[in-house]
Design a protein around this motif. Sequence first.
Motif, PDB file in Angstrom:
ATOM      1  N   VAL A 158       0.866  -1.168   0.000  1.00 20.38           N
ATOM      2  CA  VAL A 158       0.000   0.000   0.000  1.00 20.38           C
ATOM      3  C   VAL A 158       0.907   1.223   0.000  1.00 20.38           C
ATOM      4  N   TYR A 210      -7.754  -1.477   3.085  1.00 21.53           N
ATOM      5  CA  TYR A 210      -6.571  -2.019   3.761  1.00 21.53           C
ATOM      6  C   TYR A 210      -6.753  -1.980   5.277  1.00 21.53           C
ATOM      7  N   SER A 225     -11.126   3.276  -8.640  1.00 26.55           N
ATOM      8  CA  SER A 225     -10.974   2.014  -7.928  1.00 26.55           C
ATOM      9  C   SER A 225     -11.306   2.229  -6.467  1.00 26.55           C
ATOM     10  N   VAL A 226     -11.632   1.131  -5.803  1.00 24.77           N
ATOM     11  CA  VAL A 226     -11.820   1.142  -4.355  1.00 24.77           C
ATOM     12  C   VAL A 226     -10.692   0.319  -3.749  1.00 24.77           C
ATOM     13  N   VAL A 227      -9.940   0.932  -2.847  1.00 25.73           N
ATOM     14  CA  VAL A 227      -8.833   0.263  -2.166  1.00 25.73           C
ATOM     15  C   VAL A 227      -9.208   0.093  -0.699  1.00 25.73           C
ATOM     16  N   THR A 275      -6.542  -5.014  -0.464  1.00 24.71           N
ATOM     17  CA  THR A 275      -7.005  -5.424  -1.777  1.00 24.71           C
ATOM     18  C   THR A 275      -7.621  -4.211  -2.468  1.00 24.71           C
ATOM     19  N   ALA A 276      -7.954  -4.377  -3.736  1.00 26.49           N
ATOM     20  CA  ALA A 276      -8.588  -3.295  -4.503  1.00 26.49           C
ATOM     21  C   ALA A 276      -9.499  -3.886  -5.545  1.00 26.49           C
ATOM     22  N   GLU A 280       1.812   2.679 -10.090  1.00 27.71           N
ATOM     23  CA  GLU A 280       0.491   2.075 -10.274  1.00 27.71           C
ATOM     24  C   GLU A 280       0.368   1.428 -11.649  1.00 27.71           C
ATOM     25  N   GLU A 295     -11.990  -2.517  -9.108  1.00 28.54           N
ATOM     26  CA  GLU A 295     -12.438  -1.429  -9.975  1.00 28.54           C
ATOM     27  C   GLU A 295     -13.874  -1.053  -9.612  1.00 28.54           C
ATOM     28  N   LEU A 349      -2.197   5.453  -3.516  1.00 30.26           N
ATOM     29  CA  LEU A 349      -3.190   6.426  -3.059  1.00 30.26           C
ATOM     30  C   LEU A 349      -2.518   7.781  -2.873  1.00 30.26           C
ATOM     31  N   ASN A 399      -4.555   8.305  -9.229  1.00 28.20           N
ATOM     32  CA  ASN A 399      -4.606   7.738  -7.876  1.00 28.20           C
ATOM     33  C   ASN A 399      -5.007   8.768  -6.814  1.00 28.20           C
ATOM     34  N   TYR A 456      -0.961  -0.967  -4.372  1.00 23.95           N
ATOM     35  CA  TYR A 456      -2.122  -0.084  -4.346  1.00 23.95           C
ATOM     36  C   TYR A 456      -1.656   1.335  -4.027  1.00 23.95           C
TER      37      TYR A 456
END
Length: 257
Positions: free
Chosen positions: A32, A234, A230-232, A247-248, A55, A250, A68, A199, A66
Amino acid sequence: MTDPSRTGSTSARTQSSPQERGVGPAGGGFAVVEMFTSQGCNSCPPAEELLTEIEREARQEGQPVYALGFHVDYWDDLGWPDPFADGAYTTRQGAYARAFGSGGLYTPQMIVNGTVEFVGSDRRRAATAIAAALTEAATTPLALSVEDVAGGDGRRVVVDYEAERPPGRAVLNVAVVERGLENDVPRGENAGRTLRQDNVVRAFASVGLDAPSGRVELAVPPDLDPGHASVVGYVQHHGNKAIVGATAVELAIEPGA
């Protein structure tokens, strides 16, 4: 501004996309990569480009990395208010500073798996930290089911999660990140530049992981493009900030999927 604390049960849904599911690497490593940045900082664009490369390469190679980009707001009074900045992200960076014992905030700052920090444009440090993170097994495998919901109460992203063996005093962080954003900067240190950024964190929630499964809802900006988002998720220790699972997925499902 995002609402970093909005959670709750699902209400009636309209214009809802099908659910998409993401499952973190089963026992494998992950990275991450959080970066604290600002459009008001002239040393941040090179770090933004590096984050984009990280990324993109991870996608091409199928690696669980991942990225961000958290835009902080303490540069906003120096000529250009960053349209993606949020005080909650400055607060998050401050929590890291206390955990690291540094006490100071700076941009660009890159943090890998909550435990290693360095200047965000440092390619060598980034490559070394990510490679090391990928060799460490996840101790809390995480799975997400995500739904993009548009209704009378505004647009939301609904996230159902399952976390195996969550540690005590853990939190689940969920971020909606968007790629391909571009805007002109007329003032401040980056005056006259057109910045393209990937991101970018557009919505964020951090909730106590009191149970191995549950639901998180995030209010998202109306201009969010789900095709580039995307949705991340953690899992992170509350105290030392170590990230133990991620995890992530779409946000938009490809046609015919």
